[in-house]
Motif scaffolding. Structure first.
Motif, PDB file in Angstrom:
ATOM      1  N   LYS A   5      -7.493   5.941  -4.560  1.00 48.59           N
ATOM      2  CA  LYS A   5      -7.302   6.412  -3.357  1.00 48.59           C
ATOM      3  C   LYS A   5      -5.857   7.263  -3.208  1.00 48.59           C
ATOM      4  O   LYS A   5      -5.885   8.149  -2.617  1.00 48.59           O
ATOM      5  CB  LYS A   5      -7.552   5.577  -2.235  1.00 48.59           C
ATOM      6  CG  LYS A   5      -6.288   4.407  -2.280  1.00 48.59           C
ATOM      7  CD  LYS A   5      -6.680   3.458  -1.131  1.00 48.59           C
ATOM      8  CE  LYS A   5      -6.116   1.995  -1.229  1.00 48.59           C
ATOM      9  NZ  LYS A   5      -7.009   1.473  -2.318  1.00 48.59           N
ATOM     10  N   GLU A   6      -4.837   6.804  -3.901  1.00 46.62           N
ATOM     11  CA  GLU A   6      -3.552   7.429  -4.027  1.00 46.62           C
ATOM     12  C   GLU A   6      -3.941   8.886  -4.601  1.00 46.62           C
ATOM     13  O   GLU A   6      -2.977   9.786  -3.848  1.00 46.62           O
ATOM     14  CB  GLU A   6      -2.793   6.517  -4.810  1.00 46.62           C
ATOM     15  CG  GLU A   6      -2.251   5.430  -3.885  1.00 46.62           C
ATOM     16  CD  GLU A   6      -2.988   4.112  -4.596  1.00 46.62           C
ATOM     17  OE1 GLU A   6      -3.086   3.146  -4.000  1.00 46.62           O
ATOM     18  OE2 GLU A   6      -4.025   4.252  -5.374  1.00 46.62           O
ATOM     19  N   THR A  50      -4.262   6.941   3.356  1.00 48.33           N
ATOM     20  CA  THR A  50      -4.095   6.098   2.500  1.00 48.33           C
ATOM     21  C   THR A  50      -3.874   4.598   3.010  1.00 48.33           C
ATOM     22  O   THR A  50      -4.304   3.469   2.815  1.00 48.33           O
ATOM     23  CB  THR A  50      -3.086   6.370   1.390  1.00 48.33           C
ATOM     24  OG1 THR A  50      -3.393   7.479   0.713  1.00 48.33           O
ATOM     25  CG2 THR A  50      -2.794   5.267   0.447  1.00 48.33           C
ATOM     26  N   ASN A  54      -6.440   1.372   3.165  1.00 45.72           N
ATOM     27  CA  ASN A  54      -5.877   0.087   2.521  1.00 45.72           C
ATOM     28  C   ASN A  54      -5.960  -0.963   3.443  1.00 45.72           C
ATOM     29  O   ASN A  54      -6.582  -2.062   3.283  1.00 45.72           O
ATOM     30  CB  ASN A  54      -4.142  -0.006   2.416  1.00 45.72           C
ATOM     31  CG  ASN A  54      -3.869   0.610   1.034  1.00 45.72           C
ATOM     32  OD1 ASN A  54      -4.822   1.063   0.106  1.00 45.72           O
ATOM     33  ND2 ASN A  54      -2.659   1.394   0.653  1.00 45.72           N
ATOM     34  N   GLU A  57      -9.528  -2.096   3.517  1.00 48.86           N
ATOM     35  CA  GLU A  57     -10.006  -2.851   2.424  1.00 48.86           C
ATOM     36  C   GLU A  57      -9.192  -4.291   2.654  1.00 48.86           C
ATOM     37  O   GLU A  57      -9.579  -5.232   1.710  1.00 48.86           O
ATOM     38  CB  GLU A  57      -9.473  -2.199   1.398  1.00 48.86           C
ATOM     39  CG  GLU A  57     -10.269  -1.059   0.774  1.00 48.86           C
ATOM     40  CD  GLU A  57      -9.690  -0.240  -0.262  1.00 48.86           C
ATOM     41  OE1 GLU A  57      -8.698  -0.892  -0.861  1.00 48.86           O
ATOM     42  OE2 GLU A  57     -10.275   0.864  -0.808  1.00 48.86           O
ATOM     43  N   GLU A  59      -5.928  -5.064   2.720  1.00 53.29           N
ATOM     44  CA  GLU A  59      -4.683  -4.918   2.174  1.00 53.29           C
ATOM     45  C   GLU A  59      -3.771  -4.988   3.105  1.00 53.29           C
ATOM     46  O   GLU A  59      -3.545  -3.962   4.048  1.00 53.29           O
ATOM     47  CB  GLU A  59      -4.419  -3.815   1.027  1.00 53.29           C
ATOM     48  CG  GLU A  59      -3.107  -3.902   0.573  1.00 53.29           C
ATOM     49  CD  GLU A  59      -2.513  -5.055  -0.437  1.00 53.29           C
ATOM     50  OE1 GLU A  59      -1.956  -5.810  -0.106  1.00 53.29           O
ATOM     51  OE2 GLU A  59      -3.675  -5.334  -0.985  1.00 53.29           O
ATOM     52  N   SER A  64       2.834  -3.656  -0.730  1.00 49.16           N
ATOM     53  CA  SER A  64       2.063  -2.906  -1.661  1.00 49.16           C
ATOM     54  C   SER A  64       1.528  -1.671  -0.774  1.00 49.16           C
ATOM     55  O   SER A  64       1.086  -0.588  -1.528  1.00 49.16           O
ATOM     56  CB  SER A  64       0.840  -3.768  -1.901  1.00 49.16           C
ATOM     57  OG  SER A  64       0.150  -4.379  -0.647  1.00 49.16           O
ATOM     58  N   ASN A  65       1.421  -1.812   0.335  1.00 52.29           N
ATOM     59  CA  ASN A  65       0.873  -0.626   1.284  1.00 52.29           C
ATOM     60  C   ASN A  65       2.002   0.689   0.967  1.00 52.29           C
ATOM     61  O   ASN A  65       1.680   1.772   1.186  1.00 52.29           O
ATOM     62  CB  ASN A  65       0.568  -0.882   2.694  1.00 52.29           C
ATOM     63  CG  ASN A  65      -0.564  -1.493   2.820  1.00 52.29           C
ATOM     64  OD1 ASN A  65      -1.843  -1.161   2.001  1.00 52.29           O
ATOM     65  ND2 ASN A  65      -0.920  -2.580   3.802  1.00 52.29           N
ATOM     66  N   SER A  68       1.816   2.111  -2.314  1.00 53.39           N
ATOM     67  CA  SER A  68       0.538   3.051  -2.302  1.00 53.39           C
ATOM     68  C   SER A  68       0.767   4.294  -1.320  1.00 53.39           C
ATOM     69  O   SER A  68       0.365   5.423  -1.785  1.00 53.39           O
ATOM     70  CB  SER A  68      -0.524   2.116  -1.735  1.00 53.39           C
ATOM     71  OG  SER A  68      -1.823   2.913  -1.737  1.00 53.39           O
ATOM     72  N   TYR A 142       0.411  -5.733   9.862  1.00 55.56           N
ATOM     73  CA  TYR A 142       0.661  -6.577   8.385  1.00 55.56           C
ATOM     74  C   TYR A 142       1.312  -7.834   8.957  1.00 55.56           C
ATOM     75  O   TYR A 142       1.605  -8.348   9.851  1.00 55.56           O
ATOM     76  CB  TYR A 142       2.012  -5.776   7.865  1.00 55.56           C
ATOM     77  CG  TYR A 142       1.763  -4.183   7.461  1.00 55.56           C
ATOM     78  CD1 TYR A 142       0.651  -3.935   6.625  1.00 55.56           C
ATOM     79  CD2 TYR A 142       2.136  -3.075   8.084  1.00 55.56           C
ATOM     80  CE1 TYR A 142       0.313  -2.675   6.116  1.00 55.56           C
ATOM     81  CE2 TYR A 142       1.846  -1.859   7.725  1.00 55.56           C
ATOM     82  CZ  TYR A 142       1.059  -1.682   6.910  1.00 55.56           C
ATOM     83  OH  TYR A 142       0.615  -0.270   6.475  1.00 55.56           O
TER      84      TYR A 142
END
Length: 145
Positions: A5-6, A50, A54, A57, A59, A64-65, A68, A142
């Motif tokens: 996706k990135e 993006t 994430n 999904e 995430e 990590s986000n 990404s 988050y």
């Protein structure tokens, strides 16, 4: 084969910026420097897409986000600068860049590589800013430590 996706969203950023600048050139608006600054909207779009992908999904890690999102914007900016490098040489090299620098941030007579390196650094800086703005905007989604 599915692209990460990135990379996919980075390519979308590049395509948006490329079409935008080509359209400005066709319409004769490329001399208006403030219209050039609107390319940041394409970076906002790609990075936000993006982050939203994430989150869908599952995430929910901030770090990590952020990585990404930053990777997405750096891919988009890098491809855009590479596209400008190729386009500049196709349009006349240093003479074309000299016409760009008259109405933008550069003084003097920069060469094509100098112009592109400066835009790369500027683009990476704006990538960091856009990434942090969007990460802070979506901060409530988050997991807290």
């Amino acid at each position: 084969m599915k692209l990460p996706k990135e990379l996919y969203n980075g390519i979308l950023i590049f395509l948006g910026i490329a079409v935008y600048f080509l359209l400005m050139a066709v319409l004769g608006l490329s001399h208006l420097f403030y219209l050039r600054l609107l390319n940041v909207l394409f970076i906002f779009y790609g990075v936000n897409k993006t982050i939203q992908m994430n989150l869908k999904e599952g995430e929910t890690s901030f770090i990590s986000n952020a990585v990404s999102a930053m990777a997405t914007s750096v891919v988009g900016v890098s491809l855009s600068v590479l596209g400008l490098l190729i386009y500049s040489y196709a349009k006349g090299g240093d003479a074309y860049v000299a016409s760009l620098s008259e109405t933008f941030l550069f003084g003097g007579n920069p060469s094509v590589p100098t112009y592109c390196i400066c835009l790369l650094f500027e683009g990476i800086a704006s990538s960091v800013i856009v990434t942090m703005m969007l990460m802070l905007y979506t901060n409530n989604k988050y997991v807290a430590d």
